[in-house]
Design a protein around this motif. Structure first.
Motif, PDB file in Angstrom:
ATOM      1  N   LYS A 275      47.541  36.729  44.460  1.00 17.84           N
ATOM      2  CA  LYS A 275      46.444  36.045  43.768  1.00 17.84           C
ATOM      3  C   LYS A 275      46.454  34.556  44.069  1.00 17.84           C
ATOM      4  CE  LYS A 275      44.330  35.600  39.194  1.00 17.84           C
ATOM      5  NZ  LYS A 275      44.457  35.897  37.746  1.00 17.84           N
TER       6      LYS A 275
ATOM      7  N   GLU B 133      43.379  32.836  46.243  1.00 15.96           N
ATOM      8  CA  GLU B 133      42.572  31.837  45.536  1.00 15.96           C
ATOM      9  C   GLU B 133      42.677  30.460  46.184  1.00 15.96           C
ATOM     10  OE1 GLU B 133      42.176  33.209  40.914  1.00 15.96           O
ATOM     11  OE2 GLU B 133      44.092  32.296  41.499  1.00 15.96           O
TER      12      GLU B 133
ATOM     13  N   VAL C  97      37.322  33.322  44.562  1.00 15.59           N
ATOM     14  CA  VAL C  97      37.362  33.392  43.108  1.00 15.59           C
ATOM     15  C   VAL C  97      37.835  34.781  42.713  1.00 15.59           C
ATOM     16  CG1 VAL C  97      35.990  33.302  40.980  1.00 15.59           C
ATOM     17  CG2 VAL C  97      35.483  31.727  42.867  1.00 15.59           C
TER      18      VAL C  97
ATOM     19  N   ASP D  92      37.887  38.050  40.966  1.00 13.40           N
ATOM     20  CA  ASP D  92      36.686  38.697  40.429  1.00 13.40           C
ATOM     21  C   ASP D  92      36.989  39.995  39.699  1.00 13.40           C
ATOM     22  OD1 ASP D  92      33.794  38.566  40.217  1.00 13.40           O
ATOM     23  OD2 ASP D  92      33.720  40.274  41.597  1.00 13.40           O
TER      24      ASP D  92
ATOM     25  N   PHE E 183      38.438  39.807  45.075  1.00 13.02           N
ATOM     26  CA  PHE E 183      38.179  38.380  45.171  1.00 13.02           C
ATOM     27  C   PHE E 183      36.784  38.186  45.780  1.00 13.02           C
ATOM     28  CE2 PHE E 183      42.713  39.094  45.615  1.00 13.02           C
ATOM     29  CZ  PHE E 183      43.272  38.192  44.711  1.00 13.02           C
ATOM     30  N   ARG E 184      36.065  37.181  45.294  1.00 10.95           N
ATOM     31  CA  ARG E 184      34.707  36.960  45.782  1.00 10.95           C
ATOM     32  C   ARG E 184      34.560  35.574  46.425  1.00 10.95           C
ATOM     33  NH1 ARG E 184      30.413  39.983  44.776  1.00 10.95           N
ATOM     34  NH2 ARG E 184      31.461  40.969  42.999  1.00 10.95           N
ATOM     35  N   LYS E 185      33.848  35.537  47.542  1.00  7.59           N
ATOM     36  CA  LYS E 185      33.514  34.265  48.182  1.00  7.59           C
ATOM     37  C   LYS E 185      32.307  33.677  47.455  1.00  7.59           C
ATOM     38  CE  LYS E 185      32.189  32.287  52.663  1.00  7.59           C
ATOM     39  NZ  LYS E 185      32.081  32.545  54.128  1.00  7.59           N
ATOM     40  N   PRO E 186      32.423  32.478  46.935  1.00  6.56           N
ATOM     41  CA  PRO E 186      31.273  31.898  46.223  1.00  6.56           C
ATOM     42  C   PRO E 186      30.046  31.817  47.113  1.00  6.56           C
ATOM     43  CG  PRO E 186      33.267  30.620  45.843  1.00  6.56           C
ATOM     44  CD  PRO E 186      33.599  31.588  46.956  1.00  6.56           C
TER      45      PRO E 186
END
Length: 257
Positions: free
Chosen positions: A209, A213, A218, A220, A253-256
């Motif tokens: 994590k 990050e 982010v 998610d 995890f998400r890419k903004p």
């Protein structure tokens, strides 16, 4: 060694049968109909014996795989997830089965299986990419990078001791804005960091994590469908007492964007 595309990705429709039986819904939401249909695709009949153990309905739903998407199955092993992803994304989508060259040397039969898979007309939306472990990249921006039980391999000697943070940044750059990176791996003892990656084939979820990050992703969400409190976390994942039933974390995890 330069990346080589071993199959041309084309947009040909292939039949996906209607659902035979609805898989159990994952926690937090129902299984979409297109996931159910993909799981019940007769072409993957040899995989179905493992579906309950591997929680494919829950994982595909959690990974947010959708028709028309561009998806990476990173280090696909036997192709279990590749086959489901292919059926979900359909004729307008693409699946990249990505093999690091270094890993491929240790898993020659699995690489050959991937090549055989893409030669089948039913999987014309799948291509195989061979890439250096330290140079992850895709020929186009993708919606999802999915890896199961392999994140822990990157810092190990046989992979060239790739810096996981460098790898994470390459994944970040390969994704479309809003795209997701899903990591499934074997849980190591809390606080162990990367100590057990090469010995027990486990990694501390907290270090994963932190690393992911750090490059801009982010966090998610997570799924507990593969958690097993009976796993002591201090034995090899191949130990007969736990093999196939290790405690595994599932992080998204998400890419903004």
């Amino acid at each position: 060694m330069r990346p080589t595309v071993l199959a041309v990705l084309v947009a040909l429709a292939f039949p996906v049968t209607a659902a035979v039986a609805a898989p159990q819904a994952p926690a937090g939401g129902a299984v979409p109909a297109y996931v159910t249909a993909a799981i019940n695709d007769p072409a993957r009949k040899d995989d179905t014996a493992n579906d309950d153990r591997r929680k494919i309905a829950a994982l595909a739903t959690f990974a947010e795989v959708k028709p028309g998407q561009k998806v990476v199955d990173l280090i696909p092993g036997s192709g279990y997830f590749t086959r489901v992803f292919s059926a979900i994304v359909g004729p307008t989508g693409r699946v990249y089965a990505v093999w690091p060259n270094e890993y491929g040397k240790e898993a020659k039969s699995d690489v050959q299986a991937s090549k055989a898979l893409v030669a089948m007309p039913h999987y014309d939306n799948v291509g195989v990419l061979m890439v250096p472990a330290a140079q992850f990249k895709t020929p186009e921006k993708v919606d999802l990078v999915f890896t199961s039980q392999n994140y822990h391999d990157y810092p190990d000697a046989f992979m060239g001791k790739v810096d996981p943070v460098t790898f994470d940044k390459q994944v970040f750059d390969s994704l479309k804005p809003g795209g997701v990176f899903v990591v499934v791996d074997h849980v190591a003892e809390a606080g162990s960091g990367m100590r057990d990656t090469d010995t027990l084939h486990r990694i501390d979820p907290a270090i994963v994590k932190k690393q992911v990050e750090s490059v801009g992703f982010v966090f998610d969400g997570e799924s507990d469908v593969l958690r097993n409190p009976a796993d002591p976390h201090n034995i090899k994942v191949f130990d007969k007492s736990i093999r196939g039933h290790t405690d595994q974390f599932v992080y998204r995890f998400r890419k903004p964007g």
